[in-house]
Design a protein around this motif. Structure first.
Motif, PDB file in Angstrom:
ATOM      1  N   ASP A 109      12.794   3.637   5.269  1.00  0.00           N
ATOM      2  CA  ASP A 109      12.240   2.878   4.150  1.00  0.00           C
ATOM      3  C   ASP A 109      10.736   3.034   3.997  1.00  0.00           C
ATOM      4  O   ASP A 109      10.195   2.761   2.921  1.00  0.00           O
ATOM      5  N   PHE A 110      10.050   3.446   5.057  1.00  0.00           N
ATOM      6  CA  PHE A 110       8.591   3.476   5.004  1.00  0.00           C
ATOM      7  C   PHE A 110       8.008   4.865   4.745  1.00  0.00           C
ATOM      8  O   PHE A 110       6.801   5.040   4.773  1.00  0.00           O
ATOM      9  N   VAL A 111       8.871   5.857   4.504  1.00  0.00           N
ATOM     10  CA  VAL A 111       8.414   7.219   4.228  1.00  0.00           C
ATOM     11  C   VAL A 111       9.135   7.758   3.008  1.00  0.00           C
ATOM     12  O   VAL A 111      10.359   7.668   2.918  1.00  0.00           O
ATOM     13  N   ALA A 112       8.385   8.318   2.059  1.00  0.00           N
ATOM     14  CA  ALA A 112       8.974   8.985   0.888  1.00  0.00           C
ATOM     15  C   ALA A 112       8.446  10.410   0.843  1.00  0.00           C
ATOM     16  O   ALA A 112       7.248  10.632   1.045  1.00  0.00           O
ATOM     17  N   ILE A 113       9.340  11.356   0.615  1.00  0.00           N
ATOM     18  CA  ILE A 113       8.953  12.768   0.555  1.00  0.00           C
ATOM     19  C   ILE A 113       9.367  13.324  -0.802  1.00  0.00           C
ATOM     20  O   ILE A 113      10.520  13.208  -1.205  1.00  0.00           O
ATOM     21  N   LYS A 114       8.410  13.900  -1.509  1.00  0.00           N
ATOM     22  CA  LYS A 114       8.691  14.425  -2.854  1.00  0.00           C
ATOM     23  C   LYS A 114       7.968  15.739  -3.053  1.00  0.00           C
ATOM     24  O   LYS A 114       6.753  15.827  -2.851  1.00  0.00           O
ATOM     25  N   TRP A 115       8.689  16.753  -3.449  1.00  0.00           N
ATOM     26  CA  TRP A 115       8.098  18.066  -3.723  1.00  0.00           C
ATOM     27  C   TRP A 115       7.632  18.112  -5.171  1.00  0.00           C
ATOM     28  O   TRP A 115       8.404  17.831  -6.088  1.00  0.00           O
ATOM     29  N   ALA A 116       6.378  18.467  -5.384  1.00  0.00           N
ATOM     30  CA  ALA A 116       5.831  18.579  -6.747  1.00  0.00           C
ATOM     31  C   ALA A 116       6.041  20.000  -7.252  1.00  0.00           C
ATOM     32  O   ALA A 116       5.458  20.936  -6.718  1.00  0.00           O
ATOM     33  N   ARG A 117       6.870  20.152  -8.239  1.00  0.00           N
ATOM     34  CA  ARG A 117       7.181  21.491  -8.754  1.00  0.00           C
ATOM     35  C   ARG A 117       6.142  21.994  -9.749  1.00  0.00           C
ATOM     36  O   ARG A 117       5.968  23.188  -9.926  1.00  0.00           O
ATOM     37  N   GLU A 118       5.487  21.074 -10.438  1.00  0.00           N
ATOM     38  CA  GLU A 118       4.501  21.444 -11.449  1.00  0.00           C
ATOM     39  C   GLU A 118       3.226  20.642 -11.243  1.00  0.00           C
ATOM     40  O   GLU A 118       3.232  19.587 -10.587  1.00  0.00           O
TER      41      GLU A 118
ATOM     42  N   LYS B 280       4.166  -0.189   8.107  1.00  0.00           N
ATOM     43  CA  LYS B 280       5.263  -1.143   8.336  1.00  0.00           C
ATOM     44  C   LYS B 280       4.784  -2.584   8.272  1.00  0.00           C
ATOM     45  O   LYS B 280       5.480  -3.460   7.753  1.00  0.00           O
ATOM     46  N   VAL B 281       3.590  -2.832   8.762  1.00  0.00           N
ATOM     47  CA  VAL B 281       3.027  -4.192   8.775  1.00  0.00           C
ATOM     48  C   VAL B 281       2.919  -4.754   7.363  1.00  0.00           C
ATOM     49  O   VAL B 281       3.156  -5.949   7.120  1.00  0.00           O
ATOM     50  N   HIS B 282       2.578  -3.879   6.398  1.00  0.00           N
ATOM     51  CA  HIS B 282       2.356  -4.321   5.011  1.00  0.00           C
ATOM     52  C   HIS B 282       3.522  -3.950   4.088  1.00  0.00           C
ATOM     53  O   HIS B 282       3.388  -4.068   2.862  1.00  0.00           O
ATOM     54  N   ASN B 283       4.624  -3.495   4.676  1.00  0.00           N
ATOM     55  CA  ASN B 283       5.791  -3.065   3.888  1.00  0.00           C
ATOM     56  C   ASN B 283       5.420  -1.977   2.877  1.00  0.00           C
ATOM     57  O   ASN B 283       5.918  -1.921   1.757  1.00  0.00           O
TER      58      ASN B 283
ATOM     59  N   PRO C 207       0.807  -1.224   0.000  1.00  0.00           N
ATOM     60  CA  PRO C 207       0.000   0.000   0.000  1.00  0.00           C
ATOM     61  C   PRO C 207       0.839   1.273   0.000  1.00  0.00           C
ATOM     62  O   PRO C 207       1.896   1.335   0.644  1.00  0.00           O
ATOM     63  N   VAL C 208       0.358   2.276  -0.734  1.00  0.00           N
ATOM     64  CA  VAL C 208       0.959   3.611  -0.726  1.00  0.00           C
ATOM     65  C   VAL C 208      -0.114   4.580  -0.238  1.00  0.00           C
ATOM     66  O   VAL C 208      -1.127   4.797  -0.909  1.00  0.00           O
ATOM     67  N   VAL C 209       0.096   5.134   0.940  1.00  0.00           N
ATOM     68  CA  VAL C 209      -0.828   6.100   1.534  1.00  0.00           C
ATOM     69  C   VAL C 209      -0.253   7.490   1.315  1.00  0.00           C
ATOM     70  O   VAL C 209       0.913   7.739   1.639  1.00  0.00           O
ATOM     71  N   GLY C 210      -1.045   8.400   0.743  1.00  0.00           N
ATOM     72  CA  GLY C 210      -0.530   9.714   0.364  1.00  0.00           C
ATOM     73  C   GLY C 210      -1.020  10.853   1.230  1.00  0.00           C
ATOM     74  O   GLY C 210      -2.051  10.754   1.920  1.00  0.00           O
ATOM     75  N   PHE C 211      -0.262  11.932   1.194  1.00  0.00           N
ATOM     76  CA  PHE C 211      -0.661  13.199   1.804  1.00  0.00           C
ATOM     77  C   PHE C 211      -0.107  14.304   0.922  1.00  0.00           C
ATOM     78  O   PHE C 211       1.032  14.212   0.443  1.00  0.00           O
ATOM     79  N   VAL C 212      -0.891  15.368   0.704  1.00  0.00           N
ATOM     80  CA  VAL C 212      -0.441  16.490  -0.126  1.00  0.00           C
ATOM     81  C   VAL C 212      -0.420  17.758   0.718  1.00  0.00           C
ATOM     82  O   VAL C 212      -1.404  18.087   1.389  1.00  0.00           O
ATOM     83  N   GLY C 213       0.687  18.489   0.676  1.00  0.00           N
ATOM     84  CA  GLY C 213       0.793  19.767   1.390  1.00  0.00           C
ATOM     85  C   GLY C 213       1.991  19.796   2.305  1.00  0.00           C
ATOM     86  O   GLY C 213       2.900  18.973   2.219  1.00  0.00           O
ATOM     87  N   THR C 214       2.004  20.761   3.203  1.00  0.00           N
ATOM     88  CA  THR C 214       3.045  20.848   4.213  1.00  0.00           C
ATOM     89  C   THR C 214       2.524  20.203   5.490  1.00  0.00           C
ATOM     90  O   THR C 214       1.539  20.665   6.065  1.00  0.00           O
TER      91      THR C 214
END
Length: 402
Positions: free
Chosen positions: A270-279, A240-243, A214-221
């Motif tokens: 490994d369980f958190v990815a942070i990416k800034w959307a420029r466009e 973490k349970v589901h990798n 699973p990929v759970v998302g959040f948008v913003g600061t």
């Protein structure tokens, strides 16, 4: 009556994916085909730097003015007297600039700093004032003596106070009952003609997202009012349970997470990815990587990111703050941010039920098209501006006759 001219005054910091400045520019651009717009931006800076004014023409009827310096809180913690002095001087400078443009209406986009400047500019030019309540300042700051006084100054002179959602409207009338007859609600809008259903394998690989997890998302600061503890519990008890991964599309206030037990290093694990959307296209591509998105705000205005997620056909789990956007179990699921275990249970259910995710996501996409499009938002603002201009006699700052 001639062309209508509106000045939108806003604070241009922080430039996050769900920021007030981004909303102001969206409104300005969408209205510029019908109204001449002058958007006045205040980049935060050093109040001891030389004062400056830069203007550029963005479109036929859209002019962007940048005023420096402008100071408040986060970047340079100012002495209250210095902040008041800078705001006062900025108001005089803006009034001088706009007096040459024959503006019809002053619009303060945000109640704190921009709202104070807008109120004084409208007073100096004898022009009608619209104040836009975009965030939760009307809630928490109503209990701070200094901030409350500023809020009253910004609100008192407004002919109309526009709340971005029902939550903010209720906070205003609760804390300032005399505003009741002046309140309107105009929701944010987003583009609804999106194509974001194709999975971007290279982007997923660069963010180390695992296929079949699973990929759970959040948008913003992600900061204090966004329910950071919910995300902390979600990582420990679900992701973490589901990798899986928590994909933060935007930025993080690290100090907030240290308070709930995270370190800066844990945000890069490994369980958190942070990416800034420029466009915009990159934002939609990142949202398409998420199975669903979570917005557990304790206290908030209208989340642009939530609407973007809905427009991309992704289900959302959110707090009751957004109950006038999300219809419970139709377009998403509403849960209290003060009970993080509920979010864990909901995520478990969504992960096991692809059919439900698709059903909620498609309903969310249709709801945005019907209720929260940019076109609908633009029409609401144009109708309000026209109503105010037509009901007021020409003043010394009034528009030129064509």
């Amino acid at each position: 009556m001639g062309k209508m001219r509106v000045a939108i005054i806003c604070e241009n910091y922080p430039p996050d994916t769900g920021g007030i400045a981004r909303s102001a520019k969206r409104v300005a651009l969408s209205l510029s085909s019908m109204v001449e717009i002058h958007i006045i931006c205040f980049p935060r800076g050093n109040p001891h730097q030389p004062r400056s004014h830069l203007v550029r023409k963005k479109a036929k009827n859209l002019f962007i003015h940048e005023i420096r310096p402008f100071v408040n809180g986060w970047t340079i913690p100012p002495d209250p007297k210095l902040r008041a002095k800078v705001l006062y001087q900025t108001s005089d400078q803006v009034a001088s600039i706009l007096s040459k443009e024959q503006i019809n209406i002053i619009h303060g986009f945000g109640l704190q700093n921009a709202g104070l400047v807008a109120a004084r500019v409208a007073h100096l030019l004898d022009l009608p004032l619209v104040q836009s309540a975009r965030g939760n300042d009307v809630g928490r700051n109503s209990f701070d003596g200094t901030r409350r006084k500023s809020l009253e100054l910004a609100l008192r002179g407004a002919e109309v106070i526009v709340a971005v959602n029902r939550w903010i409207a209720e906070l205003i009338t609760l804390n300032f009952p005399w505003t009741t007859e002046r309140i309107r609600i105009i929701n944010n809008g987003v583009k609804t003609s999106l194509s974001s259903d194709s999975f971007n394998k290279s982007l997923a690989s660069s963010l180390q997202l695992c296929q079949g997890a699973p990929v759970v998302g959040f948008v913003g600061t992600l900061r204090e009012k966004k329910g950071p503890h919910v995300f902390s519990v979600l990582i420990q008890d679900f992701i973490k349970v589901h990798n899986g991964r928590l994909l933060i599309i935007g930025d993080v206030d690290l100090a907030v997470f240290r308070e709930v037990g995270w370190s800066g290093g844990e945000l890069n694990e490994d369980f958190v990815a942070i990416k800034w959307a420029r466009e915009q296209a990159e934002l939609h591509a990142l949202i398409s990587l998420c199975d669903w998105l979570v917005f557990p705000s304790y206290d908030d205005g209208m989340a642009n990111g939530l609407l973007e997620a809905m427009a991309c056909g992704r289900p959302v789990v959110c707090s009751p703050v957004f109950s006038d956007v999300i219809r419970h179990w139709q377009d998403g699921i509403i849960a209290s941010p003060f009970n993080p275990s509920t979010y864990v249970s909901i995520c478990e259910m969504l992960w096991r039920n692809l059919g439900l995710r698709r059903k909620l996501g498609e309903s969310a996409r249709q709801r945005v098209k019907q209720k929260f499009s940019v076109e609908r938002e633009s029409k609401a603002w144009f109708d309000l501006y026209s109503e105010i201009r037509d009901s007021r006699k020409p003043s010394k700052g009034g528009a030129r006759e064509q």
